[in-house]
Structure formats: structure tokens, C-alpha cells
Design an enzyme around this catalytic site. Structure first.
Site, PDB file in Angstrom:
ATOM      1  N   ILE A 125       5.319  -3.142  -7.602  1.00  0.00           N
ATOM      2  CA  ILE A 125       4.512  -1.935  -7.775  1.00  0.00           C
ATOM      3  C   ILE A 125       5.098  -0.827  -6.900  1.00  0.00           C
ATOM      4  O   ILE A 125       4.923  -0.840  -5.681  1.00  0.00           O
ATOM      5  CB  ILE A 125       3.036  -2.199  -7.393  1.00  0.00           C
ATOM      6  CG1 ILE A 125       2.494  -3.422  -8.146  1.00  0.00           C
ATOM      7  CG2 ILE A 125       2.181  -0.960  -7.647  1.00  0.00           C
ATOM      8  CD1 ILE A 125       1.172  -3.957  -7.608  1.00  0.00           C
ATOM      9  N   ARG A 126       5.806   0.094  -7.520  1.00  0.00           N
ATOM     10  CA  ARG A 126       6.490   1.152  -6.760  1.00  0.00           C
ATOM     11  C   ARG A 126       7.252   0.549  -5.580  1.00  0.00           C
ATOM     12  O   ARG A 126       7.188   1.033  -4.447  1.00  0.00           O
ATOM     13  CB  ARG A 126       5.496   2.218  -6.258  1.00  0.00           C
ATOM     14  CG  ARG A 126       5.018   3.166  -7.336  1.00  0.00           C
ATOM     15  CD  ARG A 126       3.983   4.148  -6.840  1.00  0.00           C
ATOM     16  NE  ARG A 126       2.715   3.477  -6.539  1.00  0.00           N
ATOM     17  CZ  ARG A 126       2.223   3.306  -5.342  1.00  0.00           C
ATOM     18  NH1 ARG A 126       2.851   3.757  -4.288  1.00  0.00           N
ATOM     19  NH2 ARG A 126       1.076   2.687  -5.179  1.00  0.00           N
TER      20      ARG A 126
ATOM     21  N   CYS B 290       6.244  -5.266   0.325  1.00  0.00           N
ATOM     22  CA  CYS B 290       6.358  -3.932  -0.273  1.00  0.00           C
ATOM     23  C   CYS B 290       6.281  -2.836   0.795  1.00  0.00           C
ATOM     24  O   CYS B 290       7.218  -2.689   1.577  1.00  0.00           O
ATOM     25  CB  CYS B 290       5.321  -3.784  -1.380  1.00  0.00           C
ATOM     26  SG  CYS B 290       5.824  -2.566  -2.609  1.00  0.00           S
TER      27      CYS B 290
ATOM     28  N   SER C  91       3.405   3.107   2.656  1.00  0.00           N
ATOM     29  CA  SER C  91       3.939   2.976   4.017  1.00  0.00           C
ATOM     30  C   SER C  91       3.752   4.239   4.848  1.00  0.00           C
ATOM     31  O   SER C  91       3.564   4.160   6.063  1.00  0.00           O
ATOM     32  CB  SER C  91       5.420   2.592   3.955  1.00  0.00           C
ATOM     33  OG  SER C  91       6.171   3.595   3.296  1.00  0.00           O
TER      34      SER C  91
ATOM     35  N   HIS D 149       4.818  -8.430  -4.623  1.00  0.00           N
ATOM     36  CA  HIS D 149       3.456  -8.722  -4.154  1.00  0.00           C
ATOM     37  C   HIS D 149       2.989 -10.140  -4.515  1.00  0.00           C
ATOM     38  O   HIS D 149       2.230 -10.294  -5.471  1.00  0.00           O
ATOM     39  CB  HIS D 149       2.478  -7.740  -4.806  1.00  0.00           C
ATOM     40  CG  HIS D 149       2.600  -6.344  -4.317  1.00  0.00           C
ATOM     41  ND1 HIS D 149       1.841  -5.846  -3.289  1.00  0.00           N
ATOM     42  CD2 HIS D 149       3.398  -5.330  -4.712  1.00  0.00           C
ATOM     43  CE1 HIS D 149       2.160  -4.590  -3.066  1.00  0.00           C
ATOM     44  NE2 HIS D 149       3.110  -4.250  -3.923  1.00  0.00           N
TER      45      HIS D 149
ATOM     46  N   GLY E 206       0.877  -1.171   0.000  1.00  0.00           N
ATOM     47  CA  GLY E 206       0.000   0.000   0.000  1.00  0.00           C
ATOM     48  C   GLY E 206       0.902   1.204   0.000  1.00  0.00           C
ATOM     49  O   GLY E 206       1.798   1.302  -0.836  1.00  0.00           O
TER      50      GLY E 206
ATOM     51  N   GLU F  34       0.699 -11.752  -3.272  1.00  0.00           N
ATOM     52  CA  GLU F  34      -0.751 -11.865  -3.068  1.00  0.00           C
ATOM     53  C   GLU F  34      -1.555 -11.511  -4.314  1.00  0.00           C
ATOM     54  O   GLU F  34      -2.757 -11.757  -4.355  1.00  0.00           O
ATOM     55  CB  GLU F  34      -1.193 -10.991  -1.878  1.00  0.00           C
ATOM     56  CG  GLU F  34      -1.170  -9.486  -2.099  1.00  0.00           C
ATOM     57  CD  GLU F  34       0.231  -8.868  -2.025  1.00  0.00           C
ATOM     58  OE1 GLU F  34       1.221  -9.619  -1.934  1.00  0.00           O
ATOM     59  OE2 GLU F  34       0.323  -7.631  -2.083  1.00  0.00           O
TER      60      GLU F  34
END
Ligand code: GLN
Length: 208
Positions: A137-138, A79, A49, A183, A47, A185
Site C-alpha cells: 500500500i503506497r 512500510c 512516515s 503489510h 501508515g 498484518e
């Protein structure tokens, strides 16, 4: 039944909960300190941080989380979750709260912004021979690890390693703590979740 808490303040906690349930364990959304009772393990999702850290403080969850992890609760950060678990980040926003549980230094957004997100195959020997398809992702990169930290995976693309300024560590383990810059998930390959569940079962802490 193994009970895994997923920090559910922000980010992609639902995907983690679904993965845990698909593996036959119980998934519990963690929003308040009382939700930590009786867990065998905890996942801190991806998400943002900075936002997650702020909400942790607002919900008075930061210190109970530090205490539970310090007491031995197996914990896996993906992440943004990896960033929160780190002892240090070299580009944290001023005053960004961290849980400082793993002896690692990370760099946030190491590959650049959203447009530099990518997918790649990764060798993760702890999960077997077949490479893992991973989604970044980033994502952060791990810049250095302390002596008690095992490196589980490194990037193998020269282009990606060049993008991070030569750093390549993307998955780490320190005892019953796990961190991944990507990620698992959001894919159907649940080997990393299986790996974490095995760690949690073996530790058998059941925080009370
Ligand atoms: N860049 C985000 C951060 O700094 C992490 C991105 C993610 O979790 N997908 O928290």
C-alpha cells in the site's frame, strides 16, 4: 510471556497488536517513552512516515526510540515503519525525522500513489517454501543495503520491478532488526510475525 510493543501514534497498529496476540504474546501500545520499558521487541506499523515522525518528535519519543533500538531492542518496521528505520531515504520530505537504525537506503512511494497499490505472491525462503501473499500500500522499495544487511525477499514480477526503476528488495534483516515494504498484518498468514517473535525471544533483551 513475550511482550511486544507496537508504536501506536498513527497507522495500522491495531492489526499488528491483534496478530501478536493471536500468536500468544502480549501486545502493548507504545505512545510515551515509559511504554518502552520491559519490551522484548517493537513493531513500527504502516501508515504515513512523515506524520509518524512528526508525532514521535512531538511526544518526545524519537530519541528514546533511537536509544532503545541502539541498545539492542529487536525492532520490525512495516512500510512506513521500514522508512523510519532506514538510514536514508532519497525522497524524504525536508527535515523528515528518521530513526536511522538500518543500513539501508529506501525510496518512498516507489510504485506510485494509492491506485498503484497491489497484492502479489512473494518467495521468502526464511519463512519456508510456500510463497507469502503480500499487500503493498503506497509502499517503499529498498534501493541499497549495507554489508551487514540480509535480503529476505525480492519482487519477482518484471512489471513491478520496472515500476520501481529496476529495484526489487522488499524485505531485509540486520541482526535483530527487520524491515518489510509490505503489510503482513493485514493478512491471515502470520509467518512474518512468528519470525519476528522468534527473533525477539532469542534476543531476550527485555529493555528496562
Ligand atoms: N507512503 C507511506 C510513507 O511514505 C507509507 C505507506 C504505508 O505505510 N502503507 O510513509
Amino acid at each position: 510471556m513475550t511482550r511486544i510493543g507496537v508504536l501506536a501514534l498513527q497507522g495500522d497498529f491495531r492489526e499488528h497488536m491483534r496478530a501478536v496476540e493471536r500468536l500468544g504474546a502480549e501486545a502493548r501500545a507504545v505512545r510515551l517513552p515509559k511504554d518502552l520499558a520491559g519490551l522484548d521487541g517493537l513493531i513500527i506499523p504502516g501508515g504515513e512516515s512523515t506524520v509518524m515522525g512528526k508525532l514521535m518528535v512531538e511526544y518526545q519519543l524519537d530519541q528514546p526510540l533511537r536509544d532503545a533500538i541502539h541498545a539492542g531492542l529487536p525492532t520490525w518496521g512495516t512500510c512506513a515503519g521500514l522508512i523510519l528505520l532506514a538510514r536514508e531515504t532519497d525522497n524524504a520530505l525536508l527535515g523528515q525525522p528518521l530513526l536511522a537504525a538500518m543500513d539501508i537506503r529506501v525510496c518512498r512511494n516507489a510504485f506510485g500513489g494509492q491506485r498503484e497499490s497491489f497484492e502479489t505472491e512473494l518467495d521468502v525462503p526464511a519463512l519456508g517454501e510456500e510463497p507469502l501473499h503480500t499487500v503493498f500500500i503506497r509502499g517503499p522499495i529498498v534501493e541499497s543495503v549495507g554489508p551487514g544487511v540480509e535480503v529476505l525477499a525480492r519482487l519477482n514480477s518484471p512489471r513491478l520491478i520496472a515500476a520501481t526503476g529496476g529495484f526489487d528488495i522488499v524485505a531485509v534483516r540486520q541482526g535483530t532488526l527487520l524491515g518489510t515494504a509490505f503489510h503482513p498484518e493485514v493478512t491471515d498468514d502470520l509467518r512474518f510475525h512468528e519470525y519476528f517473535l522468534a527473533i525477539a525471544r532469542e534476543a531476550g533483551v527485555g529493555v528496562s
